[in-house]
Write a protein that holds these residues in place. Structure first.
Motif, PDB file in Angstrom:
ATOM      1  N   PRO A   1      87.089  50.572  21.723  1.00 30.19           N
ATOM      2  CA  PRO A   1      85.768  50.054  22.110  1.00 30.19           C
ATOM      3  C   PRO A   1      85.808  48.547  22.323  1.00 30.19           C
ATOM      4  O   PRO A   1      86.524  47.817  21.629  1.00 30.19           O
ATOM      5  N   ALA A   2      85.051  48.080  23.287  1.00 31.25           N
ATOM      6  CA  ALA A   2      84.982  46.652  23.573  1.00 31.25           C
ATOM      7  C   ALA A   2      84.004  45.968  22.627  1.00 31.25           C
ATOM      8  O   ALA A   2      83.186  46.617  21.950  1.00 31.25           O
ATOM      9  N   LEU A   3      84.070  44.641  22.584  1.00 29.63           N
ATOM     10  CA  LEU A   3      83.165  43.869  21.727  1.00 29.63           C
ATOM     11  C   LEU A   3      81.709  44.134  22.075  1.00 29.63           C
ATOM     12  O   LEU A   3      80.872  44.351  21.187  1.00 29.63           O
ATOM     13  N   THR A   4      81.379  44.100  23.377  1.00 19.91           N
ATOM     14  CA  THR A   4      79.983  44.286  23.773  1.00 19.91           C
ATOM     15  C   THR A   4      79.489  45.669  23.398  1.00 19.91           C
ATOM     16  O   THR A   4      78.366  45.832  22.895  1.00 19.91           O
ATOM     17  N   GLU A   5      80.306  46.706  23.631  1.00 20.88           N
ATOM     18  CA  GLU A   5      79.887  48.063  23.293  1.00 20.88           C
ATOM     19  C   GLU A   5      79.579  48.185  21.799  1.00 20.88           C
ATOM     20  O   GLU A   5      78.638  48.890  21.403  1.00 20.88           O
ATOM     21  N   THR A   6      80.348  47.516  20.983  1.00 20.68           N
ATOM     22  CA  THR A   6      80.210  47.648  19.534  1.00 20.68           C
ATOM     23  C   THR A   6      79.124  46.747  18.957  1.00 20.68           C
ATOM     24  O   THR A   6      78.348  47.165  18.076  1.00 20.68           O
ATOM     25  N   LEU A   7      79.020  45.514  19.459  1.00 18.71           N
ATOM     26  CA  LEU A   7      78.214  44.495  18.784  1.00 18.71           C
ATOM     27  C   LEU A   7      76.890  44.162  19.463  1.00 18.71           C
ATOM     28  O   LEU A   7      76.112  43.368  18.925  1.00 18.71           O
ATOM     29  N   ILE A   8      76.605  44.710  20.635  1.00 17.09           N
ATOM     30  CA  ILE A   8      75.385  44.363  21.343  1.00 17.09           C
ATOM     31  C   ILE A   8      74.163  44.530  20.440  1.00 17.09           C
ATOM     32  O   ILE A   8      74.034  45.510  19.711  1.00 17.09           O
ATOM     33  N   ASP A   9      73.251  43.562  20.489  1.00 12.91           N
ATOM     34  CA  ASP A   9      72.092  43.583  19.590  1.00 12.91           C
ATOM     35  C   ASP A   9      71.027  42.656  20.159  1.00 12.91           C
ATOM     36  O   ASP A   9      71.346  41.548  20.611  1.00 12.91           O
TER      37      ASP A   9
ATOM     38  N   PRO B   1      78.648  50.065  15.044  1.00 14.73           N
ATOM     39  CA  PRO B   1      79.955  49.778  14.431  1.00 14.73           C
ATOM     40  C   PRO B   1      80.830  51.012  14.265  1.00 14.73           C
ATOM     41  O   PRO B   1      82.001  50.892  13.910  1.00 14.73           O
ATOM     42  N   ASN B   2      80.272  52.197  14.539  1.00 13.83           N
ATOM     43  CA  ASN B   2      81.010  53.441  14.317  1.00 13.83           C
ATOM     44  C   ASN B   2      81.558  54.047  15.603  1.00 13.83           C
ATOM     45  O   ASN B   2      81.943  55.223  15.623  1.00 13.83           O
ATOM     46  N   LEU B   3      81.595  53.278  16.680  1.00 19.14           N
ATOM     47  CA  LEU B   3      82.136  53.801  17.931  1.00 19.14           C
ATOM     48  C   LEU B   3      83.599  54.220  17.762  1.00 19.14           C
ATOM     49  O   LEU B   3      84.393  53.516  17.126  1.00 19.14           O
ATOM     50  N   LYS B   4      83.932  55.372  18.332  1.00 21.03           N
ATOM     51  CA  LYS B   4      85.312  55.848  18.329  1.00 21.03           C
ATOM     52  C   LYS B   4      85.979  55.528  19.661  1.00 21.03           C
ATOM     53  O   LYS B   4      85.315  55.464  20.691  1.00 21.03           O
ATOM     54  N   PRO B   5      87.275  55.332  19.679  1.00 23.50           N
ATOM     55  CA  PRO B   5      87.977  55.073  20.942  1.00 23.50           C
ATOM     56  C   PRO B   5      87.903  56.272  21.886  1.00 23.50           C
ATOM     57  O   PRO B   5      87.751  57.424  21.457  1.00 23.50           O
ATOM     58  N   GLU B   6      88.024  55.996  23.169  1.00 21.09           N
ATOM     59  CA  GLU B   6      88.110  57.055  24.168  1.00 21.09           C
ATOM     60  C   GLU B   6      89.559  57.528  24.279  1.00 21.09           C
ATOM     61  O   GLU B   6      90.486  56.722  24.225  1.00 21.09           O
ATOM     62  N   ILE B   7      89.734  58.834  24.469  1.00 22.10           N
ATOM     63  CA  ILE B   7      91.072  59.412  24.608  1.00 22.10           C
ATOM     64  C   ILE B   7      91.103  60.248  25.877  1.00 22.10           C
ATOM     65  O   ILE B   7      90.314  61.181  26.044  1.00 22.10           O
ATOM     66  N   ALA B   8      91.992  59.885  26.793  1.00 20.66           N
ATOM     67  CA  ALA B   8      92.114  60.581  28.073  1.00 20.66           C
ATOM     68  C   ALA B   8      93.272  61.568  28.027  1.00 20.66           C
ATOM     69  O   ALA B   8      94.328  61.285  27.454  1.00 20.66           O
ATOM     70  N   HIS B   9      93.049  62.738  28.641  1.00 17.74           N
ATOM     71  CA  HIS B   9      94.077  63.761  28.783  1.00 17.74           C
ATOM     72  C   HIS B   9      94.168  64.072  30.278  1.00 17.74           C
ATOM     73  O   HIS B   9      93.289  64.740  30.830  1.00 17.74           O
ATOM     74  N   ASN B  10      95.233  63.626  30.915  1.00 22.20           N
ATOM     75  CA  ASN B  10      95.321  63.703  32.374  1.00 22.20           C
ATOM     76  C   ASN B  10      96.450  64.630  32.808  1.00 22.20           C
ATOM     77  O   ASN B  10      97.599  64.461  32.398  1.00 22.20           O
TER      78      ASN B  10
ATOM     79  N   GLN C   1      71.708  52.112  23.034  1.00 20.16           N
ATOM     80  CA  GLN C   1      72.894  51.958  22.199  1.00 20.16           C
ATOM     81  C   GLN C   1      74.090  52.616  22.895  1.00 20.16           C
ATOM     82  O   GLN C   1      73.952  53.648  23.555  1.00 20.16           O
ATOM     83  N   TYR C   2      75.274  52.004  22.764  1.00 24.59           N
ATOM     84  CA  TYR C   2      76.495  52.641  23.250  1.00 24.59           C
ATOM     85  C   TYR C   2      76.929  53.701  22.237  1.00 24.59           C
ATOM     86  O   TYR C   2      77.043  53.416  21.039  1.00 24.59           O
ATOM     87  N   ARG C   3      77.171  54.927  22.750  1.00 28.48           N
ATOM     88  CA  ARG C   3      77.550  56.028  21.876  1.00 28.48           C
ATOM     89  C   ARG C   3      78.658  56.872  22.509  1.00 28.48           C
ATOM     90  O   ARG C   3      78.805  56.907  23.726  1.00 28.48           O
ATOM     91  N   ASN C   4      79.394  57.574  21.634  1.00 29.71           N
ATOM     92  CA  ASN C   4      80.380  58.564  22.097  1.00 29.71           C
ATOM     93  C   ASN C   4      79.633  59.866  22.371  1.00 29.71           C
ATOM     94  O   ASN C   4      79.659  60.798  21.579  1.00 29.71           O
TER      95      ASN C   4
END
Length: 692
Positions: free
Chosen positions: A470-478, A494-503, A551-554
Motif C-alpha cells: 500500500p502507498a502512503l496516501t492510500e494508508t494515511l489519507i485523512d 492502517p490495516n490495508l493489505k498488499p495487492e497480490i497479482a496472479h497472472n 476510505q481506501y479498502r481491500n
C-alpha cells in the motif's frame, strides 16, 4: 533531408486532400507541402528501376532489444514476454511527440491519464495504474510521485526530446524489476553522446527547431557532445517549449492547456578499463502552467532524476555485474490565483532514494545452458506536503515508506527449441508516520516455458505473481475535501493489505525473413492473458463513522483479461505495422466493470521509403472502441477514429526536415480517462541540423 509525413491514411485520402483547403485557410500551406511531397515521391519512384534495399537504420522496430524482459537483454520478438520497444529512429521519423503520451499510446494495452491543463501523465498498463502498480523508470530510477486528486493519483513529468527509447513489459512478469509492478514496467532511456556523435567524431552537436500550429507552439532543442577518447564521453542537452491553449476538433479553444517546458540533461560515461563503465546522469524537467477545477492555480512542477551506475564485464562467464544508485524527486508548487485565498502557496514534494544491484552468471550444465541473474533492490519514498490551510497535507499525507527485495532468476536453454525461465522474488516493506506503522513481506514465483518447433515460430506460456505494498496516501489519507466542493470526509486505513497479482499468459512470436520479396522481414507478437489481483485497493464510500466518508479498502478481486497483437512487415521500400488490444476488467465479487481499464484499440501504420531511405512518409490510423459505463464513471467513452500523417526527409547526414499532421480531419474526441477533449487538426514542422 529526412521528411516525416505521419499520414493517418485511408484509401481515399488522396481524393479528399484538396477538400482540406476549405476547413481552415491556415492549412493551405500544409496542403501545398503535401502535394509537393507527393509529386517528389512520384517522380523519384518513376526514376527507380528496382526497389531500393533498406538503408542502414531505416527499418523500424524489427529487432529492438528489450531489457525489462530479463535484464540481460534480448530481441523483442524473441522474448518470452509481452514486451515492446519504441526507439529513437521511430520517435524522430514517425511521431515527433509533443508529450510522452504520444509515444505510449502506440503500444498495446498502454494508456495514459492526465488532469485538465497538467502536462504530467499517469501511465496505465493493462488497466492498472497509480500508486506504483506500473513501475516507471528513467535511466533506471523509479518515478514515484503521487498526489490525491480527481485524475491520476501518480503522475510523471518528462520531456520526449530527451527520449532515446521506451521499453515496456506488460504484466507482473518482470519480477526482477522491483516491487509493486503488478501492471508492468515502463522504462525510459535518455539520449547519450552516441546519439549525437558518429563514429570517429570527437566533438559535435545537434540543433532542432519545431513549430506546431495548434496552440502556436515553438520548440527549441539543442545537444552538445564530446568524446575526447574511447574512455570518456559526455553530453549536455536542453529543451524549451512554449505551448499555447490548443483548439479541439470543433474549433473551440480549450482553456488552461497552455504550458511552458524547460529541461536540461547532463550525462557522462567513463570507461577506466575495457571491462568497466561508470555512467552519471542528471535530468531536470520544469513545467509551468495554470490549471484547476473549482480553484485556479499557477503551478510549477520540477522533476529531478540523478543516477550513478557502474558495470563490470570481465572476461569471465561468472561476472556481469551492474549497480546503480539514484535519487528522483518531484516538487509541485501551487499558488492560488483567485478568491479570498489568492496568493496562498501549497507544495507537494516526493523524493525517492534507491539502489539496484544484480549480477548475471552464464554456464553450461550438460546439455543445458544457464543464464542466472540474482540481486536485490531497495527504495525509500519521503513525502512532504505543506498547505497553510491544513487540507492538502491531510489528503496527500507526509510520511516515509521503505520497500526492498531480492530475486533470483534462471534462464535455461536446451538446444535451439526449448527455453525455461524460473524466478523467485522476495519483497518486504515498512510504512510509517507519527501514528501509523504498516509492514509486510512475501515470496512471489514466476515460471515461463518457451518452445520453438521451427526457428521462425516460438510459443510460450507463463505464470507469474506480483506484490504491491500500500502507498502512503492510500494508508494515511485523512481530512475533508477542500472547499468550495463538499465531497465529505476521508478516513485513513492502517490495516490495508498488499495487492497480490496472479497472472497467466501465453503467446506466439513470429520471425520470418524473405517472406514475399528478397530481404523483407515479418515480425509479430500475439498473446492472451488473465490477471487476477487479490485484495485490490479502491477508494469507496463508507457509512461509518457517521456521517460517513471515503476510505481506501481491500474491497475487490480484480480480474483483467485481454488479447494483444503487435507486429510489422518491412520490405525496405514500404512497411506496414499493427498494434492493438482487446481488454476487459471486472470486480469478480460484484461483476462490475473496473474503472481504469481502457477501451479496445487498433493502430495501423503504412509507410514508404524512397531514395535509399532518405525520404520516408506514411499514414497512421487509430481506431478506439466504445467504453461501456464510461459516463457512470465520470469519463467520456465514445468511439473514435483518428488519422495522422508523417514525413521525414534526410537531406544529408547532417540535415533532417520533418512534417507531422495529427488529427487530419479535425475529429472531435476525448480520450477515455481524460477530462479535456483532445487537440483537433495540428501540423508540426521541424528542422534539425547536426554539427561535427
Amino acid at each position: 533531408m529526412k521528411l516525416h509525413i505521419r499520414l493517418s491514411y485511408r484509401p481515399r485520402v488522396s481524393r479528399r486532400l484538396p477538400l482540406v483547403l476549405s476547413f481552415r485557410s491556415s492549412r493551405f500551406g500544409l496542403c501545398l507541402t503535401l502535394t509537393a511531397l507527393a509529386t517528389l515521391v512520384s517522380s523519384a519512384n518513376a526514376q527507380e528501376a528496382t526497389p531500393s534495399a533498406p538503408a542502414d537504420g531505416t527499418t523500424i522496430d524489427l529487432d529492438a532489444i528489450t531489457v525489462t524482459a530479463t535484464k540481460a537483454g534480448e530481441r523483442v520478438y524473441e522474448s518470452l514476454s509481452a514486451s515492446s520497444v519504441i526507439d529513437r529512429e521511430r520517435i524522430e521519423t514517425q511521431i515527433q511527440p509533443s508529450s510522452t503520451a504520444d509515444v505510449l499510446r502506440l503500444i498495446p494495452s498502454v494508456a495514459t491519464q492526465s488532469a485538465p491543463g497538467d502536462p504530467g501523465i499517469g501511465i496505465n498498463v493493462r488497466g492498472l495504474q497509480d500508486f506504483g502498480r506500473v513501475n516507471v523508470l528513467v535511466d533506471g530510477a523509479r518515478q514515484n510521485f503521487q498526489r490525491e486528486g480527481h485524475s491520476a493519483k501518480g503522475t510523471f513529468y518528462f520531456d520526449p526530446e530527451m527520449m532515446k527509447s521506451v521499453d515496456v513489459t506488460r504484466g507482473p512478469a518482470s519480477s526482477i524489476y522491483g516491487s509493486g509492478a503488478i501492471g508492468g514496467v515502463v522504462s525510459f532511456t535518455t539520449i547519450d553522446a552516441g546519439d549525437v556523435l558518429p563514429d570517429g567524431a570527437h566533438v559535435g552537436g545537434r540543433v532542432k527547431g519545431a513549430w506546431e500550429t495548434n496552440g502556436n507552439t515553438p520548440l527549441l532543442h539543442g545537444e552538445v557532445a564530446a568524446r575526447p577518447s574511447a574512455m570518456f564521453d559526455l553530453l549536455g542537452a536542453a529543451t524549451w517549449r512554449n505551448a499555447g491553449d490548443y483548439r479541439s476538433g470543433d474549433g473551440s479553444t480549450v482553456d488552461y492547456t497552455a504550458q511552458e517546458l524547460l529541461s536540461g540533461l547532463f550525462k557522462t560515461r567513463i570507461r577506466p578499463t575495457s571491462d568497466q563503465e561508470l555512467m552519471l546522469s542528471a535530468l531536470r524537467i520544469t513545467s509551468d502552467f495554470e490549471n484547476g477545477l473549482s480553484t485556479l492555480y499557477r503551478t510549477q512542477a520540477v522533476a529531478d532524476t540523478f543516477t550513478a551506475g557502474y558495470r563490470w564485464t570481465p572476461d569471465s562467464p561468472i561476472w556481469d555485474l551492474s549497480a546503480k544508485v539514484y535519487f528522483s524527486g518531484t516538487n509541485v508548487k501551487q499558488t492560488t490565483l483567485e478568491g479570498i485565498t489568492a496568493g496562498a502557496v501549497k507544495t507537494f514534494d516526493i523524493g525517492t532514494v534507491g539502489l539496484d544491484l544484480f549480477n548475471t552468471s552464464r554456464f553450461d550444465a550438460g546439455a543445458f545452458r544457464h543464464e542466472l541473474t540474482y540481486g536485490g533492490d531497495l527504495f525509500q519514498d519521503n513525502v512532504e506536503t505543506k498547505d497553510p490551510f491544513g487540507v492538502s497535507d491531510k489528503l496527500t499525507p507526509s510520511g516515509e515508506r521503505l520497500v526492498y527485495g531480492a530475486f533470483i532468476q534462471d534462464r535455461v536453454m536446451f538446444s535451439e527449441w526449448l527455453e525455461v525461465i524460473g524466478a523467485l522474488r522476495y519483497d518486504s516493506y515498512r510504512l510509517t508516520d507519527d501514528d501509523i506503522e504498516n509492514e509486510g513481506s512475501r515470496l512471489s514465483p514466476k515460471i515461463t516455458v518457451g518452445i520453438t518447433p521451427w526457428q521462425p515460430v516460438t510459443f510460450y506460456a507463463s505464470y507469474a505473481e506480483g506484490y504491491r505494498a500500500p502507498a502512503l496516501t492510500e494508508t494515511l489519507i485523512d481530512g475533508f475535501h477542500p472547499p468550495p466542493l463538499s465531497a465529505g470526509r476521508f478516513f485513513p486505513n492502517p490495516n490495508l493489505k498488499p495487492e497480490i497479482a496472479h497472472n497467466i499468459e501465453g503467446g506466439v512470436n513470429l520471425r520470418f525473413d524473405n517472406l514475399i520479396v528478397e530481404e523483407d522481414r515479418l515480425r509479430m507478437k500475439l498473446g492472451i492473458f488473465h490477471n487476477r489481483v487479490d485484495d485490490y485497493i479502491e477508494q469507496v464510500f463508507t457509512r461509518f463513522p457517521i456521517p460517513g466518508g471515503y476510505q481506501y479498502r481491500n474491497i475487490a478481486e480484480a480480474v483483467i483479461d485481454g488479447f494483444e497483437a503487435e507486429g510489422i512487415y518491412d520490405a525496405g521500400s514500404y512497411f506496414f505495422g499493427v498494434a492493438g488490444h482487446v481488454l476487459r476488467g471486472r470486480n469478480s465479487r460484484t461483476n462490475e466493470d473496473l474503472v481504469k481499464v481502457p477501451p479496445n484499440r487498433l493502430t495501423t501504420t503504412l509507410g514508404f521509403r524512397r531514395y535509399d531511405g532518405r525520404i520516408e512518409f506514411g499514414t497512421r490510423v487509430s481506431l478506439v472502441g466504445a467504453k461501456d459505463n464510461a459516463e457512470g464513471f465520470g469519463f467520456v467513452g465514445d468511439p473514435y477514429a483518428v488519422i495522422d500523417l508523417f514525413a521525414n526527409w534526410r537531406a544529408s547526414e547532417r540535415v533532417t526536415a520533418g512534417l507531422i499532421v495529427e488529427n487530419l480531419f479535425d475529429r472531435q474526441y476525448t480520450e477515455y480517462l481524460n477530462g479535456n477533449p483532445s487537440p483537433g487538426f495540428s501540423a508540426k514542422a521541424s528542422l534539425s541540423v547536426k554539427l561535427y
